[in-house]
Motif scaffolding. Structure first.
Motif, short mmCIF file in Angstrom:
data_model
loop_
_atom_site.label_atom_id
_atom_site.label_comp_id
_atom_site.label_asym_id
_atom_site.label_seq_id
_atom_site.Cartn_x
_atom_site.Cartn_y
_atom_site.Cartn_z
N SER A 15 15.58 38.08 4.45
CA SER A 15 14.23 37.73 3.70
C SER A 15 13.22 38.44 4.30
CB SER A 15 14.16 36.11 3.77
OG SER A 15 13.87 35.82 5.08
N LEU A 16 12.12 38.49 3.63
CA LEU A 16 11.03 38.97 4.11
C LEU A 16 10.04 37.98 4.79
CD1 LEU A 16 9.89 41.96 3.73
CD2 LEU A 16 8.27 41.16 1.91
N GLN A 17 9.56 38.09 5.95
CA GLN A 17 8.75 37.24 6.66
C GLN A 17 7.60 37.86 7.55
OE1 GLN A 17 9.62 34.11 6.60
NE2 GLN A 17 11.45 34.20 5.44
N ASP A 18 6.34 37.07 7.60
CA ASP A 18 5.39 37.69 8.64
C ASP A 18 5.34 36.40 9.34
OD1 ASP A 18 4.04 35.60 7.08
OD2 ASP A 18 2.80 37.07 5.92
N PRO A 50 -0.47 46.48 11.15
CA PRO A 50 -1.13 45.42 11.49
C PRO A 50 0.02 44.48 12.40
CG PRO A 50 -2.00 45.97 9.63
CD PRO A 50 -0.91 47.01 9.86
N PRO A 51 -0.31 43.95 13.55
CA PRO A 51 0.93 42.96 14.06
C PRO A 51 1.43 41.83 13.21
CG PRO A 51 -1.28 42.29 14.99
CD PRO A 51 -1.61 43.48 14.33
N ASP A 52 0.90 41.59 12.26
CA ASP A 52 1.26 40.52 11.22
C ASP A 52 2.12 41.06 10.05
OD1 ASP A 52 1.95 37.82 10.71
OD2 ASP A 52 0.11 37.83 9.35
N ALA A 53 2.25 42.60 9.92
CA ALA A 53 2.58 43.06 8.60
C ALA A 53 3.95 42.33 8.58
CB ALA A 53 2.69 44.46 8.78
N ALA A 54 4.38 42.15 7.05
CA ALA A 54 5.87 41.66 7.14
C ALA A 54 7.06 42.70 7.20
CB ALA A 54 5.81 41.01 5.54
N VAL A 55 7.99 41.98 7.71
CA VAL A 55 9.18 42.60 8.21
C VAL A 55 10.25 41.89 7.38
CG1 VAL A 55 8.42 43.57 10.27
CG2 VAL A 55 9.57 41.35 10.39
N SER A 130 0.22 34.02 3.12
CA SER A 130 1.54 34.98 3.69
C SER A 130 2.41 35.19 2.65
CB SER A 130 2.14 33.44 4.46
OG SER A 130 3.28 33.98 4.94
N HIS A 131 3.06 36.19 3.15
CA HIS A 131 4.13 36.85 2.64
C HIS A 131 5.54 36.13 2.71
CE1 HIS A 131 1.42 40.19 1.71
NE2 HIS A 131 1.19 40.29 2.99
N SER A 132 5.64 35.38 3.66
CA SER A 132 7.01 34.88 4.05
C SER A 132 7.57 34.23 2.79
CB SER A 132 6.82 33.64 5.35
OG SER A 132 6.52 34.35 6.48
N TRP A 133 8.94 34.37 2.68
CA TRP A 133 9.63 33.95 1.64
C TRP A 133 9.96 32.69 1.87
CZ3 TRP A 133 13.53 38.43 -0.13
CH2 TRP A 133 12.72 39.56 -0.72
#
Length: 287
Positions: A15-18, A50-55, A130-133
């Protein structure tokens, strides 16, 4: 122009998470976000994001991805076997990915969760900042075969630097979990407190992003509480003697006694433990 990545195989629970959602718990919205915050920060630091970019976060088995445009990525987290067009690649490096290349991230050799960051981050709609799924909040909750991920293409390779980055990954093999007293800890008899702190716990196979469970049971005669707020890391003590350590996708309230609170570093350690691994709690005082 948007770059595209085609998902050939999704891996497990990818999943994509920030960092997650903050300020919406009073509406019943879980925090979500990466389970191993340190690994996300390392990805983004190496890439200059940026430190909070989604991964991308994957568990036990990574995805197979085809890059349709040039990209630059970094892998971090657990030790996963990975290759780019059949050639082995390592964690904690900038990987220059030519268009048409296929990245395969296989099973883990150490640790449970891995991460992939991408230069300039992923294109993904922000919902509640947030980008978090998360199922029910975002359109997707995990990758499936045939999905596409979007990013800003990069047309210039990142040149080598003389600076060296040596992530501290010893926590992948740490068994000590730092905790603090929870709201109902003082209601636990002293003898039972000592038993909990001496016990070696085994991570149960049902553990996931919502909660970590353990195999061992401890007799519990505590009265239940009026439903109260809980957060990731809250340790609940059920009437059946189970300890439940809440994860990032946990609910926002609960009715079990909240006997301990796991530290952020402790959650990071737990997030990388494969079911069957053992750990102990270490109680510390809040300063």
């Amino acid at each position: 122009m948007r770059g595209e990545i085609e998902v050939l195989q999704p891996g497990l629970f990818t999943s994509l998470q920030d960092r997650g959602r903050f300020g919406f718990q009073n509406f019943g919205v879980p925090r979500s976000g990466v389970m191993d915050l340190y690994s996300m920060k390392i990805c983004n630091l190496i890439l200059g994001n940026p430190p909070d970019a989604a991964v991308l976060e994957f568990t036990f088995q990574g995805p197979e991805l085809k890059f349709l445009h040039d990209a630059q990525i970094t892998l971090s987290g657990g030790e996963f076997m990975a290759s780019l067009d059949g050639k082995a690649v390592s964690r904690f490096e900038v990987l220059n990915i030519p268009a048409g290349s296929i990245l395969k991230i296989g099973p883990t050799k150490n640790g449970l969760r891995g991460y992939m960051g991408i230069k300039n981050g992923f294109f993904e709609e922000k919902i509640m900042e947030s980008h978090s799924w998360y199922e029910g909040i975002t359109q997707k909750s995990r990758l499936v075969k045939g999905d596409f991920l979007y990013f800003t293409p990069v047309y210039k390779e990142i040149s080598a630097s003389h600076a060296a980055l040596k992530p501290q990954m010893a926590y992948l093999n740490t068994d000590e979990i730092v905790v603090f007293a929870g709201p109902e800890w003082e209601n636990v008899p002293v003898e039972l407190q000592q038993e909990i702190l001496k016990q070696e716990f085994t991570l149960h196979q049902s553990s996931n992003r919502m909660a970590f469970r353990v195999n061992e049971k401890i007799p519990n005669a505590l009265e239940q509480i009026v439903t109260g707020p809980v957060i990731p890391g809250t340790v609940q003590f059920t009437p059946g003697g189970d300890l439940i350590i809440l994860g990032n996708d946990c609910q926002t309230t609960g009715g079990y006694p909240r006997i301990l609170q796991v530290s952020e570093k402790g959650l990071q350690i737990l997030s990388q433990k494969i079911p069957g691994k053992k750990f102990r709690f270490k109680l510390e005082e809040l300063i």
